[in-house]
Design a protein around this motif. Sequence first.
Motif, PDB file in Angstrom:
ATOM      1  N   ALA A  15      19.257 -49.071 -14.248  1.00 51.90           N
ATOM      2  CA  ALA A  15      17.915 -48.354 -13.743  1.00 51.90           C
ATOM      3  C   ALA A  15      17.630 -47.318 -14.202  1.00 51.90           C
ATOM      4  N   ARG A  16      18.329 -46.642 -15.051  1.00 47.09           N
ATOM      5  CA  ARG A  16      18.136 -45.283 -15.794  1.00 47.09           C
ATOM      6  C   ARG A  16      18.184 -44.268 -14.982  1.00 47.09           C
ATOM      7  N   TYR A  17      18.970 -44.447 -13.589  1.00 46.06           N
ATOM      8  CA  TYR A  17      19.091 -43.254 -13.221  1.00 46.06           C
ATOM      9  C   TYR A  17      20.322 -42.287 -13.704  1.00 46.06           C
ATOM     10  N   VAL A  18      21.144 -43.215 -14.040  1.00 52.09           N
ATOM     11  CA  VAL A  18      22.521 -42.793 -14.764  1.00 52.09           C
ATOM     12  C   VAL A  18      22.757 -43.002 -15.929  1.00 52.09           C
ATOM     13  N   THR A  19      23.286 -42.226 -16.968  1.00 53.68           N
ATOM     14  CA  THR A  19      23.773 -42.616 -18.264  1.00 53.68           C
ATOM     15  C   THR A  19      25.182 -42.650 -18.427  1.00 53.68           C
ATOM     16  N   GLN A  30      28.340 -42.197 -20.874  1.00 55.10           N
ATOM     17  CA  GLN A  30      28.208 -41.052 -22.119  1.00 55.10           C
ATOM     18  C   GLN A  30      29.604 -42.056 -22.997  1.00 55.10           C
ATOM     19  N   THR A  31      29.667 -41.576 -24.101  1.00 55.65           N
ATOM     20  CA  THR A  31      30.426 -42.307 -25.238  1.00 55.65           C
ATOM     21  C   THR A  31      32.150 -41.923 -24.858  1.00 55.65           C
ATOM     22  N   ASP A  32      32.310 -40.883 -23.626  1.00 55.19           N
ATOM     23  CA  ASP A  32      33.851 -40.556 -23.444  1.00 55.19           C
ATOM     24  C   ASP A  32      33.935 -41.634 -21.983  1.00 55.19           C
ATOM     25  N   GLY A  33      32.819 -42.570 -21.771  1.00 52.72           N
ATOM     26  CA  GLY A  33      32.995 -43.345 -20.563  1.00 52.72           C
ATOM     27  C   GLY A  33      32.642 -42.611 -19.011  1.00 52.72           C
ATOM     28  N   ARG A  34      32.274 -41.175 -19.228  1.00 52.32           N
ATOM     29  CA  ARG A  34      31.900 -40.524 -17.971  1.00 52.32           C
ATOM     30  C   ARG A  34      30.458 -40.704 -17.663  1.00 52.32           C
ATOM     31  N   TYR A  35      29.988 -40.606 -16.397  1.00 54.49           N
ATOM     32  CA  TYR A  35      28.862 -40.920 -16.003  1.00 54.49           C
ATOM     33  C   TYR A  35      28.107 -39.459 -15.494  1.00 54.49           C
ATOM     34  N   LEU A  36      26.871 -39.461 -15.930  1.00 50.33           N
ATOM     35  CA  LEU A  36      25.668 -38.376 -15.765  1.00 50.33           C
ATOM     36  C   LEU A  36      24.712 -38.854 -15.022  1.00 50.33           C
ATOM     37  N   LEU A  37      24.073 -38.219 -14.007  1.00 52.55           N
ATOM     38  CA  LEU A  37      23.052 -38.430 -13.363  1.00 52.55           C
ATOM     39  C   LEU A  37      21.728 -37.819 -14.397  1.00 52.55           C
ATOM     40  N   ILE A  38      20.706 -38.494 -14.668  1.00 55.33           N
ATOM     41  CA  ILE A  38      19.853 -37.942 -15.302  1.00 55.33           C
ATOM     42  C   ILE A  38      18.299 -38.019 -14.784  1.00 55.33           C
ATOM     43  N   ARG A  39      18.257 -38.409 -13.672  1.00 53.24           N
ATOM     44  CA  ARG A  39      17.030 -38.134 -12.731  1.00 53.24           C
ATOM     45  C   ARG A  39      17.386 -38.951 -11.206  1.00 53.24           C
ATOM     46  N   LEU A  40      16.542 -38.257 -10.561  1.00 56.93           N
ATOM     47  CA  LEU A  40      16.423 -38.818  -9.038  1.00 56.93           C
ATOM     48  C   LEU A  40      15.487 -39.730  -8.835  1.00 56.93           C
ATOM     49  N   PRO A  41      15.328 -40.794  -7.891  1.00 56.51           N
ATOM     50  CA  PRO A  41      14.375 -41.563  -7.646  1.00 56.51           C
ATOM     51  C   PRO A  41      12.792 -40.923  -7.463  1.00 56.51           C
ATOM     52  N   GLU A  84      11.458 -39.155 -10.044  1.00 58.15           N
ATOM     53  CA  GLU A  84      11.198 -38.372 -11.125  1.00 58.15           C
ATOM     54  C   GLU A  84      10.903 -39.425 -12.548  1.00 58.15           C
ATOM     55  N   PRO A  85      10.250 -38.832 -13.377  1.00 56.16           N
ATOM     56  CA  PRO A  85       9.616 -39.436 -14.485  1.00 56.16           C
ATOM     57  C   PRO A  85      10.558 -39.799 -15.472  1.00 56.16           C
ATOM     58  N   SER A  86      10.472 -40.881 -16.049  1.00 59.02           N
ATOM     59  CA  SER A  86      11.442 -41.262 -17.304  1.00 59.02           C
ATOM     60  C   SER A  86      10.306 -42.307 -18.129  1.00 59.02           C
ATOM     61  N   GLU A  87      11.165 -42.714 -19.182  1.00 56.95           N
ATOM     62  CA  GLU A  87      10.430 -43.349 -20.070  1.00 56.95           C
ATOM     63  C   GLU A  87       9.999 -44.925 -19.288  1.00 56.95           C
ATOM     64  N   ALA A  88      10.887 -45.129 -18.229  1.00 51.93           N
ATOM     65  CA  ALA A  88      10.687 -46.645 -17.835  1.00 51.93           C
ATOM     66  C   ALA A  88      10.069 -46.404 -16.364  1.00 51.93           C
ATOM     67  N   ASN A  89       9.810 -45.058 -15.991  1.00 54.09           N
ATOM     68  CA  ASN A  89       9.046 -44.811 -14.634  1.00 54.09           C
ATOM     69  C   ASN A  89       8.330 -43.440 -14.835  1.00 54.09           C
ATOM     70  N   SER A  90       6.959 -43.750 -14.493  1.00 55.54           N
ATOM     71  CA  SER A  90       6.029 -42.898 -14.483  1.00 55.54           C
ATOM     72  C   SER A  90       6.300 -41.583 -13.582  1.00 55.54           C
ATOM     73  N   GLY A  91       6.891 -41.699 -12.348  1.00 54.94           N
ATOM     74  CA  GLY A  91       7.354 -40.603 -11.712  1.00 54.94           C
ATOM     75  C   GLY A  91       5.997 -39.966 -11.011  1.00 54.94           C
ATOM     76  N   TRP A  92       4.800 -40.653 -10.707  1.00 56.64           N
ATOM     77  CA  TRP A  92       3.639 -40.001 -10.275  1.00 56.64           C
ATOM     78  C   TRP A  92       3.977 -39.106  -9.007  1.00 56.64           C
ATOM     79  N   GLY A  93       4.778 -39.784  -7.963  1.00 59.18           N
ATOM     80  CA  GLY A  93       4.942 -39.094  -6.850  1.00 59.18           C
ATOM     81  C   GLY A  93       5.640 -37.913  -7.183  1.00 59.18           C
ATOM     82  N   THR A  94       6.589 -37.596  -7.768  1.00 55.21           N
ATOM     83  CA  THR A  94       7.196 -36.104  -7.984  1.00 55.21           C
ATOM     84  C   THR A  94       6.271 -35.416  -8.895  1.00 55.21           C
TER      85      THR A  94
END
Length: 254
Positions: free
Chosen positions: A49-53, A55-66, A68-78
């Motif tokens: 869903a592109r909330y988390v990425t 990484q190459t080392d296998g760890r996980y990083l939150l890149i946006r909250l529900p 918030e805008p992304s390439e797949a989500n305009s995030g108009w409310g935010t």
Amino acid sequence: MSGRGAERILDLIEWLASRSEAVSLAEVVQALALPKSSTLLLLRTLVEARYVTRQTDGRYLLIRLPGEPSEANSGWGTILRVAEPILRETVAAIEETGFIAVLTDDRQVRYLNKILPMREIRYDRDIATQRVAHYVASGLMLLSGLTDQELETYLGRSIPTEDDPDAIAERVSAGRLEGYVANLYGRVEGAAGVAAPIRDPDGRIVAVVNISGPRERIANNLDRVTEATVEAARRASEELSRRIFKNGKTHGRN
């Protein structure tokens, strides 16, 4: 997803949002006391869903909250929550009508809100109706955020035959160069406006601030209106970036 599953994924998002660095699967399992298999499934769901990425080392990083805008989500409310308080301040100071506008997937202008000034003679507009992008200052500014290929496609498919694609492209290019669009002769007789871009941390235009009013009044105060519009958009862009980056999150195209 079951009620328990929904609760777990919300707990996971909240926990990830409190982390300043990427985390391993084992860290998540330990922190939330969840089975390893269930935790992995939840993380994969968030990655898809592109909330988390991941990484190459296998760890996980939150890149946006529900929301918030992304390439797949305009995030108009935010965007609206971030920009509206700034727009209200600007409308109160400049005493003209303010809007936040976005570009829909079919390249129409959608107005997310409308804030009217406290004065007797003022410009109003029905924001339930979407606008043809190249007819309004907001749309021309939003079109400037398209790639050259996307703009070429728009000009080839989305404009009436009586409109001049070269003239539209020229106005869009001017908006890119100047960082704002002033439209003193809009489609609504007697109205004029200025639009400036709200950008995400990657520099993409995700919305615009639009200040509009009676043409003569806007023309007589064009420098002041333009300065206020550009400043409001700059502040909204900074606040949007701050929101996305808070808690040490990064924002990228994954």
